[in-house]
Scaffold this motif. Sequence first.
Motif, PDB file in Angstrom:
ATOM      1  N   LEU A 100      34.017  45.730  46.911  1.00  0.00           N
ATOM      2  CA  LEU A 100      35.351  45.731  46.313  1.00  0.00           C
ATOM      3  C   LEU A 100      35.298  45.569  44.797  1.00  0.00           C
ATOM      4  N   ALA A 101      34.474  44.667  44.287  1.00  0.00           N
ATOM      5  CA  ALA A 101      34.393  44.460  42.840  1.00  0.00           C
ATOM      6  C   ALA A 101      33.903  45.724  42.131  1.00  0.00           C
ATOM      7  N   GLN A 102      32.924  46.374  42.701  1.00  0.00           N
ATOM      8  CA  GLN A 102      32.408  47.612  42.108  1.00  0.00           C
ATOM      9  C   GLN A 102      33.482  48.695  42.126  1.00  0.00           C
ATOM     10  N   PHE A 103      34.225  48.807  43.215  1.00  0.00           N
ATOM     11  CA  PHE A 103      35.295  49.794  43.331  1.00  0.00           C
ATOM     12  C   PHE A 103      36.387  49.538  42.289  1.00  0.00           C
ATOM     13  N   VAL A 104      36.822  48.288  42.187  1.00  0.00           N
ATOM     14  CA  VAL A 104      37.904  47.949  41.259  1.00  0.00           C
ATOM     15  C   VAL A 104      37.453  48.114  39.811  1.00  0.00           C
ATOM     16  N   ASN A 105      36.320  47.495  39.465  1.00  0.00           N
ATOM     17  CA  ASN A 105      35.867  47.515  38.073  1.00  0.00           C
ATOM     18  C   ASN A 105      35.261  48.848  37.655  1.00  0.00           C
ATOM     19  N   GLY A 106      34.582  49.519  38.573  1.00  0.00           N
ATOM     20  CA  GLY A 106      33.912  50.765  38.230  1.00  0.00           C
ATOM     21  C   GLY A 106      34.775  52.006  38.351  1.00  0.00           C
ATOM     22  N   ARG A 107      35.803  51.931  39.183  1.00  0.00           N
ATOM     23  CA  ARG A 107      36.607  53.138  39.403  1.00  0.00           C
ATOM     24  C   ARG A 107      38.087  52.955  39.069  1.00  0.00           C
ATOM     25  N   LEU A 108      38.707  51.915  39.618  1.00  0.00           N
ATOM     26  CA  LEU A 108      40.155  51.787  39.460  1.00  0.00           C
ATOM     27  C   LEU A 108      40.573  51.362  38.054  1.00  0.00           C
ATOM     28  N   ARG A 109      39.933  50.336  37.501  1.00  0.00           N
ATOM     29  CA  ARG A 109      40.357  49.834  36.181  1.00  0.00           C
ATOM     30  C   ARG A 109      40.270  50.902  35.096  1.00  0.00           C
ATOM     31  N   CYS A 110      39.287  51.778  35.178  1.00  0.00           N
ATOM     32  CA  CYS A 110      39.158  52.803  34.130  1.00  0.00           C
ATOM     33  C   CYS A 110      40.114  53.978  34.357  1.00  0.00           C
ATOM     34  N   ALA A 111      40.682  54.113  35.536  1.00  0.00           N
ATOM     35  CA  ALA A 111      41.573  55.241  35.829  1.00  0.00           C
ATOM     36  C   ALA A 111      43.053  54.867  35.865  1.00  0.00           C
ATOM     37  N   PHE A 112      43.359  53.585  36.116  1.00  0.00           N
ATOM     38  CA  PHE A 112      44.752  53.165  36.297  1.00  0.00           C
ATOM     39  C   PHE A 112      45.044  51.908  35.484  1.00  0.00           C
ATOM     40  N   ARG A 113      46.234  51.858  34.898  1.00  0.00           N
ATOM     41  CA  ARG A 113      46.640  50.690  34.121  1.00  0.00           C
ATOM     42  C   ARG A 113      47.257  49.604  34.990  1.00  0.00           C
ATOM     43  N   SER A 114      48.095  49.981  35.939  1.00  0.00           N
ATOM     44  CA  SER A 114      48.807  49.027  36.790  1.00  0.00           C
ATOM     45  C   SER A 114      48.401  49.249  38.249  1.00  0.00           C
ATOM     46  N   ILE A 115      47.568  48.359  38.771  1.00  0.00           N
ATOM     47  CA  ILE A 115      47.003  48.463  40.118  1.00  0.00           C
ATOM     48  C   ILE A 115      47.623  47.370  40.976  1.00  0.00           C
ATOM     49  N   TRP A 116      48.244  47.766  42.089  1.00  0.00           N
ATOM     50  CA  TRP A 116      48.909  46.789  42.952  1.00  0.00           C
ATOM     51  C   TRP A 116      48.204  46.693  44.294  1.00  0.00           C
ATOM     52  N   PHE A 117      47.702  45.488  44.606  1.00  0.00           N
ATOM     53  CA  PHE A 117      47.184  45.172  45.931  1.00  0.00           C
ATOM     54  C   PHE A 117      48.384  44.715  46.753  1.00  0.00           C
ATOM     55  N   VAL A 118      48.670  45.396  47.853  1.00  0.00           N
ATOM     56  CA  VAL A 118      49.898  45.138  48.617  1.00  0.00           C
ATOM     57  C   VAL A 118      49.642  44.668  50.043  1.00  0.00           C
ATOM     58  N   GLY A 119      48.476  44.222  50.360  1.00  0.00           N
ATOM     59  CA  GLY A 119      48.203  43.676  51.688  1.00  0.00           C
ATOM     60  C   GLY A 119      46.839  44.084  52.169  1.00  0.00           C
ATOM     61  N   GLY A 120      46.376  43.314  53.029  1.00  0.00           N
ATOM     62  CA  GLY A 120      46.842  42.137  53.700  1.00  0.00           C
ATOM     63  C   GLY A 120      46.162  40.883  53.217  1.00  0.00           C
ATOM     64  N   GLY A 121      46.157  39.884  54.093  1.00  0.00           N
ATOM     65  CA  GLY A 121      45.666  38.573  53.738  1.00  0.00           C
ATOM     66  C   GLY A 121      44.183  38.545  53.400  1.00  0.00           C
ATOM     67  N   VAL A 122      43.373  39.285  54.125  1.00  0.00           N
ATOM     68  CA  VAL A 122      41.929  39.325  53.857  1.00  0.00           C
ATOM     69  C   VAL A 122      41.674  40.015  52.521  1.00  0.00           C
ATOM     70  N   VAL A 123      42.349  41.141  52.294  1.00  0.00           N
ATOM     71  CA  VAL A 123      42.180  41.889  51.046  1.00  0.00           C
ATOM     72  C   VAL A 123      42.637  41.043  49.856  1.00  0.00           C
TER      73      VAL A 123
END
Length: 190
Positions: A100-123
Amino acid sequence: MITIHMVASLDGFIARKDGRVDWLETSDQFAGGERMDPAFVAEFLKTIDCYVMGSRTYETALRFEDQGLGWAYGDKPTFVLTSRELPRTRDTVEFYSGDLAQFVNGRLRCAFRSIWFVGGGVVSGECLRLGLADEVRYSILPILIGDGIRFFEKLDKDIPLHLTEVKAYKSGTVALCYDVRGRRGTDASP
């Protein structure tokens, strides 16, 4: 900016143990609350660049869509964290299984400014444990359901927060917004 957003019962559950969310529609009325202006909501949703969710949240969204309630995420890219085979009903949905950290930091943060995690409890819990979240938005509905799936599963440490906003709505819902302390641009001390 990574936001964790969840709707929960007052006792902190996002769904019943079997995943049902039949309690989301409540009949409470709070005269002193604000109205949820549809135009404001539509404009606000435009500020979200993508959504991230777990497989059970995705399945719930598909059930809502099958019931004629529509797809809540519009045409925004939606990333589903899962190792299971799930139906892909639209081109904007992508499945991911891995770090998850690699996905968020390596892919999402560089492509999107506003990223919303919307569920569930484990995520949501994993996002906080890994130090990925910048803010937590928590909408509390006026109902107690007694048992179910918690908002944050398996946190193994304290996560200090700073309250930045509180709103009460006519529906009896209370919306809270917290910055995650120690994240970029936040003060690490109380």
